[in-house]
Design an enzyme around this catalytic site. Structure first.
Site, PDB file in Angstrom:
ATOM      1  N   HIS A  99      -3.154   7.194   2.255  1.00 33.80           N
ATOM      2  CA  HIS A  99      -3.625   5.903   1.727  1.00 33.80           C
ATOM      3  C   HIS A  99      -5.017   5.639   2.293  1.00 33.80           C
ATOM      4  O   HIS A  99      -5.255   5.792   3.507  1.00 33.80           O
ATOM      5  CB  HIS A  99      -2.638   4.808   2.122  1.00 33.80           C
ATOM      6  CG  HIS A  99      -3.183   3.429   1.932  1.00 33.80           C
ATOM      7  ND1 HIS A  99      -3.800   3.039   0.760  1.00 33.80           N
ATOM      8  CD2 HIS A  99      -3.237   2.352   2.772  1.00 33.80           C
ATOM      9  CE1 HIS A  99      -4.199   1.785   0.888  1.00 33.80           C
ATOM     10  NE2 HIS A  99      -3.871   1.346   2.101  1.00 33.80           N
ATOM     11  N   ASN A 109     -10.266  -0.159  -0.225  1.00 41.72           N
ATOM     12  CA  ASN A 109      -8.813  -0.019  -0.150  1.00 41.72           C
ATOM     13  C   ASN A 109      -8.217  -0.556  -1.448  1.00 41.72           C
ATOM     14  O   ASN A 109      -8.248  -1.758  -1.682  1.00 41.72           O
ATOM     15  CB  ASN A 109      -8.329  -0.815   1.068  1.00 41.72           C
ATOM     16  CG  ASN A 109      -6.815  -0.796   1.225  1.00 41.72           C
ATOM     17  OD1 ASN A 109      -6.095  -0.381   0.324  1.00 41.72           O
ATOM     18  ND2 ASN A 109      -6.350  -1.273   2.369  1.00 41.72           N
ATOM     19  N   CYS A 113       0.819  -1.232   0.000  1.00 36.61           N
ATOM     20  CA  CYS A 113       0.000   0.000   0.000  1.00 36.61           C
ATOM     21  C   CYS A 113       0.842   1.266   0.000  1.00 36.61           C
ATOM     22  O   CYS A 113       0.317   2.349  -0.251  1.00 36.61           O
ATOM     23  CB  CYS A 113      -0.942   0.008   1.199  1.00 36.61           C
ATOM     24  SG  CYS A 113      -1.969  -1.456   1.292  1.00 36.61           S
TER      25      CYS A 113
HETATM   26  N1  ACO Z   1     -18.826  -8.885   8.471  1.00 33.84           N
HETATM   27  C1  ACO Z   1     -19.364  -9.182   9.668  1.00 33.84           C
HETATM   28  N2  ACO Z   1     -18.619  -9.601  10.725  1.00 33.84           N
HETATM   29  C2  ACO Z   1     -17.278  -9.694  10.529  1.00 33.84           C
HETATM   30  C3  ACO Z   1     -16.674  -9.389   9.302  1.00 33.84           C
HETATM   31  C4  ACO Z   1     -17.505  -8.966   8.250  1.00 33.84           C
HETATM   32  N3  ACO Z   1     -17.013  -8.638   7.024  1.00 33.84           N
HETATM   33  N4  ACO Z   1     -15.338  -9.583   9.426  1.00 33.84           N
HETATM   34  C5  ACO Z   1     -15.106  -9.982  10.684  1.00 33.84           C
HETATM   35  N5  ACO Z   1     -16.284 -10.065  11.349  1.00 33.84           N
HETATM   36  C6  ACO Z   1     -16.507 -10.438  12.736  1.00 33.84           C
HETATM   37  C7  ACO Z   1     -15.410 -11.310  13.294  1.00 33.84           C
HETATM   38  O1  ACO Z   1     -15.639 -12.648  12.978  1.00 33.84           O
HETATM   39  C8  ACO Z   1     -15.493 -11.018  14.753  1.00 33.84           C
HETATM   40  O2  ACO Z   1     -16.564 -11.769  15.279  1.00 33.84           O
HETATM   41  P1  ACO Z   1     -16.452 -12.446  16.741  1.00 33.84           P
HETATM   42  O3  ACO Z   1     -16.285 -11.299  17.705  1.00 33.84           O
HETATM   43  O4  ACO Z   1     -17.756 -13.146  16.877  1.00 33.84           O
HETATM   44  O5  ACO Z   1     -15.255 -13.320  16.688  1.00 33.84           O
HETATM   45  C9  ACO Z   1     -15.910  -9.557  14.827  1.00 33.84           C
HETATM   46  O6  ACO Z   1     -16.463  -9.251  13.537  1.00 33.84           O
HETATM   47  C10 ACO Z   1     -14.779  -8.608  15.127  1.00 33.84           C
HETATM   48  O7  ACO Z   1     -13.674  -8.917  14.292  1.00 33.84           O
HETATM   49  P2  ACO Z   1     -12.350  -8.088  14.364  1.00 33.84           P
HETATM   50  O8  ACO Z   1     -11.383  -8.591  13.361  1.00 33.84           O
HETATM   51  O9  ACO Z   1     -11.891  -8.006  15.785  1.00 33.84           O
HETATM   52  O10 ACO Z   1     -12.855  -6.656  13.913  1.00 33.84           O
HETATM   53  P3  ACO Z   1     -12.203  -5.273  14.161  1.00 33.84           P
HETATM   54  O11 ACO Z   1     -13.116  -4.460  14.971  1.00 33.84           O
HETATM   55  O12 ACO Z   1     -10.768  -5.326  14.518  1.00 33.84           O
HETATM   56  O13 ACO Z   1     -12.245  -4.645  12.679  1.00 33.84           O
HETATM   57  C11 ACO Z   1     -10.886  -4.227  10.742  1.00 33.84           C
HETATM   58  C12 ACO Z   1     -11.542  -5.277  11.625  1.00 33.84           C
HETATM   59  C13 ACO Z   1     -11.967  -3.349  10.143  1.00 33.84           C
HETATM   60  C14 ACO Z   1     -10.094  -4.906   9.640  1.00 33.84           C
HETATM   61  C15 ACO Z   1      -9.960  -3.374  11.628  1.00 33.84           C
HETATM   62  O14 ACO Z   1      -9.090  -4.174  12.391  1.00 33.84           O
HETATM   63  C16 ACO Z   1      -9.143  -2.434  10.823  1.00 33.84           C
HETATM   64  O15 ACO Z   1      -9.640  -1.518  10.214  1.00 33.84           O
HETATM   65  N6  ACO Z   1      -7.825  -2.611  10.825  1.00 33.84           N
HETATM   66  C17 ACO Z   1      -6.950  -1.785  10.009  1.00 33.84           C
HETATM   67  C18 ACO Z   1      -6.377  -2.588   8.973  1.00 33.84           C
HETATM   68  C19 ACO Z   1      -6.785  -2.200   7.615  1.00 33.84           C
HETATM   69  O16 ACO Z   1      -7.493  -1.250   7.332  1.00 33.84           O
HETATM   70  N7  ACO Z   1      -6.262  -2.966   6.706  1.00 33.84           N
HETATM   71  C20 ACO Z   1      -6.472  -2.743   5.337  1.00 33.84           C
HETATM   72  C21 ACO Z   1      -5.384  -3.382   4.567  1.00 33.84           C
HETATM   73  S1  ACO Z   1      -3.843  -2.980   5.124  1.00 33.84           S
HETATM   74  C22 ACO Z   1      -3.426  -1.542   4.530  1.00 33.84           C
HETATM   75  O17 ACO Z   1      -4.034  -1.000   3.655  1.00 33.84           O
HETATM   76  C23 ACO Z   1      -2.253  -0.921   5.088  1.00 33.84           C
END
Ligand code: ACO
Length: 338
Positions: free
Chosen positions: A265, A295, A129
């Protein structure tokens, strides 16, 4: 001499896939995706490929710069999702641009059309990225050392082919597309860059090679898809990006109040809000379009840059900071004057 943005372009797939559609094919919802990320829809390649989108964005950037392919000394493509390992995407873009220019020459309805081949040196850069920021910095370095005058810098991804569509925690985040700029040599304004890498953290965001059929050494079977520790990536981004931007501004004796816009980004709107807060800046200075594209990794900054440019947002003399962060781990920022 240093780099100056002479023109911008983008090319995104026609197919729009919104969160409601995803909720019909997997266990997710618009509410879950949009409240955690800000993403509402993304473009998904159907007939388009990494190379065709890259070439489309490049053509639009050249048109916007008022330059022809003959004027381009170098083509740099930032991508983590090429169509082929070899030849590189930049080489394939050069071939497409030359083929199209030759067709203009041989068009019987346009007998005066001229064809001048592009002999630009071409290479790909993979910094996930952060790829576009890395490629811009390489372009600026080639211009600063006096070797090249006009460089096409393209960020392009077809992430839909490397995400695991059975993993709802990653596949809903990404989209496909391409953006490009032409960087030309200039004595006016400013163009500075700052890059960082921490290879020891590579495991938090990866896309491994698939196993092959080598009969001598069989590697452990690997997934071949994007894998991410989302919370680690979040923590990394909100710490490193403001640090890097502050370091770049200090190095160049520029104050935050002098910056007109920060183009980050486009991974997650919460990351962008957190960076704005840590820098003590208003969100109005941080344009956002991830609601429409998701993204798009290396393509996100040049797509945003092109949208802002074409909307007339930038005035001559505006100071912009562009900043990328992602797999590697890699991060960096560019300070430039419009
Ligand atoms: N729809 C519904 N539920 C979902 C989904 C989905 N698409 N994906 C995961 N879940 C559920 C999980 O199973 C979990 O359920 P559980 O509690 O019953 O186990 C729950 O949602 C929470 O999952 P987490 O992974 O803990 O969710 P979190 O609140 O951390 O959000 C996210 C995830 C949005 C990816 C967040 O961590 C984030 O934004 N991180 C930043 C990373 C990023 O943006 N990466 C992009 C690529 S990297 C880059 O560009 C640099």
């Amino acid at each position: 001499m240093h780099g100056k943005i002479m023109g911008t372009g983008r090319c995104v797939p026609d197919k729009v896939v919104d969160n409601d559609y995803l909720s019909t094919v997997m266990d997710t919802s618009d509410e879950w995706i949009s409240s955690r990320t800000g993403i509402r829809e993304r473009r998904i390649a159907t007939t388009e490929s990494t190379v065709t989108m890259a070439a489309g964005a490049a053509e639009n950037a050249l048109l916007s710069a008022g330059l022809g392919i003959r004027d381009v000394d170098m083509i740099l493509v930032a991508t983590a999702s090429p169509d082929n390992f070899v030849p590189g995407t930049a080489c394939e873009v050069q071939a497409i641009l030359n083929k199209e220019a030759e067709e203009v020459k041989t068009d019987p309805e346009n007998p005066s059309g001229t064809y001048e081949a592009c002999h630009a040196v071409c290479m790909d850069i993979n910094a996930a990225c952060s790829g576009f920021i890395y490629a811009l910095s390489v372009a600026n370095a080639f211009i600063q050392c006096g070797q090249y005058r006009n460089i096409l810098v393209i960020g392009v991804e077809t992430l839909s082919k490397i995400v695991d569509w059975s993993d709802r925690s990653t596949c809903v985040l990404f989209g496909d597309g391409a953006g490009a700029v032409v960087i030309g040599a200039s004595e006016d304004g400013i163009f500075r860059h700052l890059l960082h890498t921490d290879g020891s953290m590579g495991h938090v965001l990866s896309c491994h090679c698939r196993d092959n059929n080598n009969p001598v050494v069989r590697n452990e079977v690997q997934t071949g898809y994007v894998q991410m520790d989302g919370q680690e990536v979040f923590k990394f981004a909100v710490k490193r990006v403001p640090e890097c931007i502050s370091e770049l501004l200090e190095q160049n004796h520029i104050e935050k109040k002098d910056i007109n816009y920060y183009l980050l980004h486009q991974a997650n709107v919460k990351i962008i809000k957190s960076v704005a807060k840590r820098l003590g800046e208003e969100m109005e200075k941080f344009p956002v379009n991830l609601d429409k594209y998701g993204n798009t990794s290396a393509a996100s900054i040049p797509i945003l840059l092109d949208e802002c440019n074409r909307s007339g947002m930038f005035k001559k003399g505006d100071k912009l900071v562009l900043s990328g962060f992602g797999g590697g781990l890699t991060w960096g920022a560019v300070l430039l004057e419009w």
